[in-house]
Design a protein around this motif. Structure first.
Motif, PDB file in Angstrom:
ATOM      1  N   GLY A 273      29.091  31.012  48.621  1.00 51.38           N
ATOM      2  CA  GLY A 273      30.306  31.126  48.468  1.00 51.38           C
ATOM      3  C   GLY A 273      31.407  31.610  47.759  1.00 51.38           C
ATOM      4  N   MET A 274      32.635  31.941  47.944  1.00 50.00           N
ATOM      5  CA  MET A 274      33.750  32.196  47.356  1.00 50.00           C
ATOM      6  C   MET A 274      34.679  31.167  47.276  1.00 50.00           C
ATOM      7  SD  MET A 274      34.858  34.802  45.563  1.00 50.00           S
ATOM      8  CE  MET A 274      34.342  36.739  45.844  1.00 50.00           C
ATOM      9  N   ASP A 275      35.790  30.706  46.280  1.00 53.84           N
ATOM     10  CA  ASP A 275      36.145  29.650  46.209  1.00 53.84           C
ATOM     11  C   ASP A 275      37.621  29.657  45.917  1.00 53.84           C
ATOM     12  OD1 ASP A 275      34.691  27.413  45.837  1.00 53.84           O
ATOM     13  OD2 ASP A 275      34.456  26.805  43.851  1.00 53.84           O
ATOM     14  N   ASP A 276      38.444  29.494  46.566  1.00 44.05           N
ATOM     15  CA  ASP A 276      39.917  29.721  45.981  1.00 44.05           C
ATOM     16  C   ASP A 276      40.281  31.230  46.731  1.00 44.05           C
ATOM     17  OD1 ASP A 276      40.156  26.998  44.831  1.00 44.05           O
ATOM     18  OD2 ASP A 276      41.395  28.117  43.039  1.00 44.05           O
ATOM     19  N   VAL A 277      40.025  31.516  48.420  1.00 43.94           N
ATOM     20  CA  VAL A 277      40.549  32.402  48.921  1.00 43.94           C
ATOM     21  C   VAL A 277      41.363  32.097  49.908  1.00 43.94           C
ATOM     22  CG1 VAL A 277      39.769  34.362  50.611  1.00 43.94           C
ATOM     23  CG2 VAL A 277      38.035  32.954  48.939  1.00 43.94           C
ATOM     24  N   GLY A 278      42.792  32.187  49.894  1.00 44.17           N
ATOM     25  CA  GLY A 278      43.981  32.080  49.788  1.00 44.17           C
ATOM     26  C   GLY A 278      45.158  32.568  49.480  1.00 44.17           C
ATOM     27  N   TRP A 279      46.192  33.123  50.422  1.00 47.62           N
ATOM     28  CA  TRP A 279      46.789  34.324  50.412  1.00 47.62           C
ATOM     29  C   TRP A 279      48.016  33.345  49.460  1.00 47.62           C
ATOM     30  CZ3 TRP A 279      49.252  38.922  50.994  1.00 47.62           C
ATOM     31  CH2 TRP A 279      51.031  38.521  51.010  1.00 47.62           C
ATOM     32  N   TYR A 712      38.400  33.520  43.541  1.00 52.44           N
ATOM     33  CA  TYR A 712      38.011  35.151  44.305  1.00 52.44           C
ATOM     34  C   TYR A 712      38.904  35.678  43.203  1.00 52.44           C
ATOM     35  CZ  TYR A 712      39.785  38.446  47.651  1.00 52.44           C
ATOM     36  OH  TYR A 712      39.954  39.996  48.417  1.00 52.44           O
ATOM     37  N   LYS A 713      40.175  35.864  43.034  1.00 49.56           N
ATOM     38  CA  LYS A 713      41.321  36.348  41.511  1.00 49.56           C
ATOM     39  C   LYS A 713      40.779  35.765  40.805  1.00 49.56           C
ATOM     40  CE  LYS A 713      44.040  34.641  45.372  1.00 49.56           C
ATOM     41  NZ  LYS A 713      45.100  34.822  46.126  1.00 49.56           N
ATOM     42  N   ASN A 727      39.453  35.561  33.068  1.00 50.72           N
ATOM     43  CA  ASN A 727      38.924  36.364  33.923  1.00 50.72           C
ATOM     44  C   ASN A 727      38.308  36.424  34.926  1.00 50.72           C
ATOM     45  OD1 ASN A 727      36.452  39.379  33.593  1.00 50.72           O
ATOM     46  ND2 ASN A 727      38.309  38.939  35.165  1.00 50.72           N
ATOM     47  N   ASN A 728      38.228  35.102  36.519  1.00 52.10           N
ATOM     48  CA  ASN A 728      37.488  34.329  36.952  1.00 52.10           C
ATOM     49  C   ASN A 728      37.290  35.086  37.831  1.00 52.10           C
ATOM     50  OD1 ASN A 728      37.623  31.813  35.578  1.00 52.10           O
ATOM     51  ND2 ASN A 728      39.144  30.972  36.856  1.00 52.10           N
ATOM     52  N   GLY A 729      38.206  36.090  38.581  1.00 52.25           N
ATOM     53  CA  GLY A 729      38.076  36.643  39.927  1.00 52.25           C
ATOM     54  C   GLY A 729      36.519  37.718  39.833  1.00 52.25           C
ATOM     55  N   PHE A 730      36.732  38.071  41.132  1.00 53.00           N
ATOM     56  CA  PHE A 730      36.240  39.508  41.873  1.00 53.00           C
ATOM     57  C   PHE A 730      36.922  39.927  41.843  1.00 53.00           C
ATOM     58  CE2 PHE A 730      32.171  37.512  42.462  1.00 53.00           C
ATOM     59  CZ  PHE A 730      31.658  38.298  43.115  1.00 53.00           C
ATOM     60  N   VAL A 731      38.402  39.671  41.554  1.00 47.19           N
ATOM     61  CA  VAL A 731      39.567  40.929  41.951  1.00 47.19           C
ATOM     62  C   VAL A 731      40.610  40.872  40.700  1.00 47.19           C
ATOM     63  CG1 VAL A 731      39.603  41.080  44.218  1.00 47.19           C
ATOM     64  CG2 VAL A 731      40.473  39.591  43.502  1.00 47.19           C
ATOM     65  N   SER A 732      41.364  41.697  40.543  1.00 45.44           N
ATOM     66  CA  SER A 732      42.196  41.287  39.537  1.00 45.44           C
ATOM     67  C   SER A 732      43.382  41.397  39.879  1.00 45.44           C
ATOM     68  CB  SER A 732      42.305  42.734  38.387  1.00 45.44           C
ATOM     69  OG  SER A 732      42.596  43.330  39.622  1.00 45.44           O
ATOM     70  N   VAL A 733      44.571  41.090  39.281  1.00 44.82           N
ATOM     71  CA  VAL A 733      45.863  41.064  39.855  1.00 44.82           C
ATOM     72  C   VAL A 733      46.462  41.547  40.611  1.00 44.82           C
ATOM     73  CG1 VAL A 733      47.106  41.399  37.852  1.00 44.82           C
ATOM     74  CG2 VAL A 733      48.440  39.721  38.941  1.00 44.82           C
ATOM     75  N   THR A 736      42.297  44.482  42.727  1.00 41.99           N
ATOM     76  CA  THR A 736      41.478  45.505  42.363  1.00 41.99           C
ATOM     77  C   THR A 736      39.930  44.777  41.923  1.00 41.99           C
ATOM     78  OG1 THR A 736      42.802  46.733  40.663  1.00 41.99           O
ATOM     79  CG2 THR A 736      40.225  47.298  39.780  1.00 41.99           C
ATOM     80  N   PRO A 737      38.962  45.227  43.026  1.00 40.89           N
ATOM     81  CA  PRO A 737      37.742  44.895  43.153  1.00 40.89           C
ATOM     82  C   PRO A 737      37.222  44.602  41.559  1.00 40.89           C
ATOM     83  CG  PRO A 737      37.473  45.518  44.737  1.00 40.89           C
ATOM     84  CD  PRO A 737      38.950  46.169  44.190  1.00 40.89           C
ATOM     85  N   PHE A 738      36.104  44.116  40.582  1.00 42.90           N
ATOM     86  CA  PHE A 738      35.159  44.523  39.310  1.00 42.90           C
ATOM     87  C   PHE A 738      34.047  44.741  40.460  1.00 42.90           C
ATOM     88  CE2 PHE A 738      37.821  40.936  37.891  1.00 42.90           C
ATOM     89  CZ  PHE A 738      38.910  41.632  37.314  1.00 42.90           C
TER      90      PHE A 738
END
Length: 766
Positions: A273-279, A712-713, A727-733, A736-738
């Motif tokens: 799973g991926m947490d905090d996937v929200g707009w 997620y971010k 730097n928790n995310g799979f994508v930056s601010v 941009t995916p890492f």
């Protein structure tokens, strides 16, 4: 001691640079006061030799000569280069910065040591990053050394003096140079117009909208080249694996010696799973400025942090198409009484990146973001959304999701029990169950409780149950492990249902004989209870700091007397925490299942709890859950592992376990947080390796049914709500995916069911 004082005080990126300009600072503008010293100075220049004889606590004090004090507003640190000219011994110094807020003066003191023959740049922080709304401050100037034992505080608007004091008693003279004294402002203009840190460069840093568009085009190709793993059913279950009975909702089962979740289609399911996937998550907003009067106009705003940003949009304009639509109002983390302008740089970057035409509404942009996010989840091999998923994503019916509700942490209408880590709910207070039951009608709609894509619920997150260790290891100090019940026993019985319930429990355990409790607890003299009413009094049992003042050390006091925790008392405290936790999980489970009998209850997201609390959760929950930020499942750091079993062995926990949060962070792409749980590792490639090793360790344990990456971010560089800036995310601010992390996760996630097929466990199929 000989001191060569080459002082050149300047301000780096400071508002008051003229106050410290090099051409204004000379002996004519600076008072230099010596203690136990003589000096020969070169008039008009701070390049002088001070001769301090062998003595104790010789000092040099610098203060302004043309004003009462310096105003260092806009700066957060002071740096000085200190050279030790003695080639054989270290130089120990106390450095003090003093203000004039009262006759005695406030001060910050720093204890430093300069190695023999070395020069060190000493950075002295003048404030706490939390005062800027951040857990962790921006990086220091290159090569700086930070004293690790600073203490005190000052008002930087009026600094009276800087004092350098010889720390150790010496018998021979030493030589030391001071130079390049300068003010540092790490926060000024630290964020660019994309929400990125300005003082570093890195691979993938966005400089223009064109960069965003180029990244999107490149990622579109990557996602097309890496479709969803073919071995998944509609819900992400193991389509090519064993086939069980279909059902309307997710459930748990044991198969081939391990626990699994099961999809509605009847396939075994391991949640990645991926947490905090929200707009529009609050954690993505950075507060810009505050105002004390919500009704005042723009000119009345207190621009608390506006100087930290190179650019922010105006707060007025076209709220449909302009970037100012990504403002929001909230509570200022620095001043709870202020209304705050907060800005979402991430959503603004989504707008820049995905906007196809003008006019195009915010909802249009949001829907484009949902499209790309769901494609990413499929391509990256994630088959679940952890807590924090937004309804704009979950309502697409494309990926299963989990929800976190709050029972004990979001209500002030009932009694709580304090611990050194925060407050824990009093589950014996009837208002607790009433408030939670009432809240569920708002949290759980009829549509949610009938949604087959919902896996289940967590209720409460990281509530402080008493253990002093984030490793979830019980330890041997009962004063820490059982502090919830010790502190409950300290409460006023007229206000604490928990106090009354625990005393009643003890009375029942001892069949009303207080003398037996005294004997089992080793209580004698004035510490012994004369009757049960004495135990019921406020403060009869107290957990108090150890008089030795050792960190995290506490003692138990009975009737004001410090007592040793006997084996009998420890056993009783263990029984009481079980009783306390049983009541909590019974109340929550009963209310939750009454509102929604269809979905799973994963308990509370545990971190740092006594094992008795986990055993209690296992009695009332469909599964138990933990937030676990170590590199892999490790029995030396997670006591739970020694209690888990896939059989109903005495004393064991035969339940599925979900990891609700884990991650790895690095600071090689413009972030600088030190993490709230996981250690900082060097690179994004190391994050990828960490992810793969973690997933493998979870698969290797037959009780674990999944794990969720948090989050997620990336958090905002200036501090999310609560100050976290990691730097928790799979994508930056900039969205941009890492790539190193993505590639590693995609690789292992696609193999999850193959790895489960290869795993060998000792139990037979059920």
């Amino acid at each position: 001691m000989l001191i060569f004082l080459c002082v050149n005080i300047v301000a780096e990126e400071a508002h008051n640079a003229d106050l410290f300009a090099a051409d204004k600072l000379s002996l004519d503008h600076l008072n230099i006061i010596l203690k136990n010293a003589t000096a020969a100075m070169n008039k008009g220049a701070l390049n002088s030799t001070f001769n301090l004889g062998a003595a104790y606590q010789q000092s040099v004090m610098l203060s302004p000569s043309e004003r009462d004090s310096w105003d260092w507003t806009g700066n957060d640190g002071l740096s000085v280069d200190i050279s030790n000219h003695d080639a054989t011994s270290s130089l120990g110094l106390y450095i003090g910065v003093l203000d004039t807020t009262n006759p005695a003066g406030n001060s910050i003191h720093y204890n430093v040591s300069i190695p023999p023959g070395k020069t060190r740049t000493i950075f002295m922080a003048l404030d706490d990053p939390k005062g800027h709304g951040m857990n962790d401050a921006p990086p220091l100037p290159s090569g700086s050394y930070v004293p690790d034992n600073a203490s005190g505080k000052v008002a930087i608007t009026h600094i009276y003096s800087i004092i350098f004091t010889q720390r150790d008693k010496i018998t021979t003279a030493k030589r030391m140079s001071l130079g390049n004294i300068r003010l540092i402002s790490r926060y000024a203009k630290m964020v660019d117009n994309f929400g990125q840190y300005t003082q570093r460069e890195w691979k993938g840093k966005v400089k223009s909208d064109t960069d965003l568009h180029a990244q999107k085009a490149e990622e579109d190709k990557d996602l097309t080249a890496h479709p969803r793993p073919a071995d998944r059913d509609s819900y992400g279950g193991w389509k090519d694996g064993p086939k069980l009975d279909q059902a309307r909702y997710f459930r748990t089962t044991q198969y081939n010696g391990r626990w699994y979740l099961v999809t509605p289609e009847g396939h075994l399911y391991f949640a990645v799973g991926m947490d905090d996937v929200g707009w529009d998550a609050i954690a993505q907003y950075t507060f810009i400025m505050s105002r004390s009067d919500p009704e005042a106009d723009q000119g009345a705003y207190d621009k608390a942090r506006e100087n930290m940003f190179e650019w922010v949009p105006p707060t007025t304009g076209n709220n449909t198409t302009d970037l100012n639509q990504y403002y929001n109002h909230g509570t200022d983390p620095l001043n709870k009484n202020k209304d705050t302008w907060m800005y979402n740089f991430y959503n603004a970057n989504i707008d820049r990146k995905y906007r196809q035409s003008d006019p195009q509404s915010r909802d249009d942009i949001k829907n484009l973001w949902v499209d790309i996010t769901l494609k990413r989840m499929d391509s990256w091999g994630f088959n679940s959304l952890g807590p924090g998923a937004g309804p704009e994503v979950t309502k697409r019916n494309k990926i299963p999701y989990q929800i976190c509700l709050y029972a004990g942490q979001m209500h002030a209408a009932f009694n709580h029990v304090s611990t050194q880590f925060g407050d824990t709910v009093d589950p014996f207070d009837p208002r607790f169950g009433e408030a939670f039951t009432k809240s569920l009608t708002n949290y759980i709609s009829d549509a949610i409780k009938s949604d087959p894509w919902l896996i289940g619920y967590y209720v409460d997150c990281e509530m402080p149950w008493g253990s002093n260790s984030l490793s979830l290891y019980n330890g041997s100090d009962p004063q820490n492990v059982y502090q919830v019940v010790l502190n409950a026993l300290n409460q006023d019985p007229n206000r604490s249902p928990a106090k009354n319930a625990l005393v009643a429990k003890l009375k029942a355990m001892y069949k009303g004989e207080i003398s037996k409790l005294n004997a089992n607890w080793g209580l004698q003299g004035t510490a012994a209870f004369t009757d049960w009413s004495e135990l019921l009094k406020t403060g009869s049992v107290t957990r108090a700091p150890d008089p030795s003042k050792k960190y995290n050390k506490y003692v138990v006091k009975i009737n004001g007397q410090t007592v040793s925790v006997t084996a009998g008392m420890k056993n009783d405290l263990s029984s009481l925490i079980s009783y306390y936790a049983d009541q909590y999980f019974r109340v929550v489970s009963t209310a939750l299942k009454a509102r929604d009998p269809n979905h799973l209850y994963f308990g509370e997201k545990f971190v740092g709890v006594p094992i008795e609390v986990m055993q209690s959760a296992a009695r009332y929950c469909d599964a138990i859950s933990i937030d676990y930020y170590y590199p892999a499942l490790d029995p030396s750091k997670l006591q739970l592992l020694s209690y888990l079993s896939t059989t109903d062995a005495p004393g064991k926990i035969n339940k599925p376990v979900m990891i609700a949060e884990f991650n790895f962070i690095s600071n090689d792409r413009g972030m600088f947080g030190r993490g709230t749980g996981s250690d900082v590792i060097p690179t994004q490639a190391d994050r990828g390796k960490g992810y793969q090793g973690y997933i493998k360790s979870v698969i290797d344990n037959p009780n674990f049914v999944g794990c969720n990456w948090y989050m997620y971010k990336d958090q905002v560089v200036t501090g999310a709500h609560g100050g976290e800036n990691d730097n928790n995310g799979f994508v930056s601010v900039t969205d941009t995916p890492f790539p190193e992390l993505v590639d590693a996760a995609r690789s292992i996630n696609a193999k999850v069911y193959d790895l489960l097929k290869q795993a060998k466990y000792s139990q037979t199929a059920q």
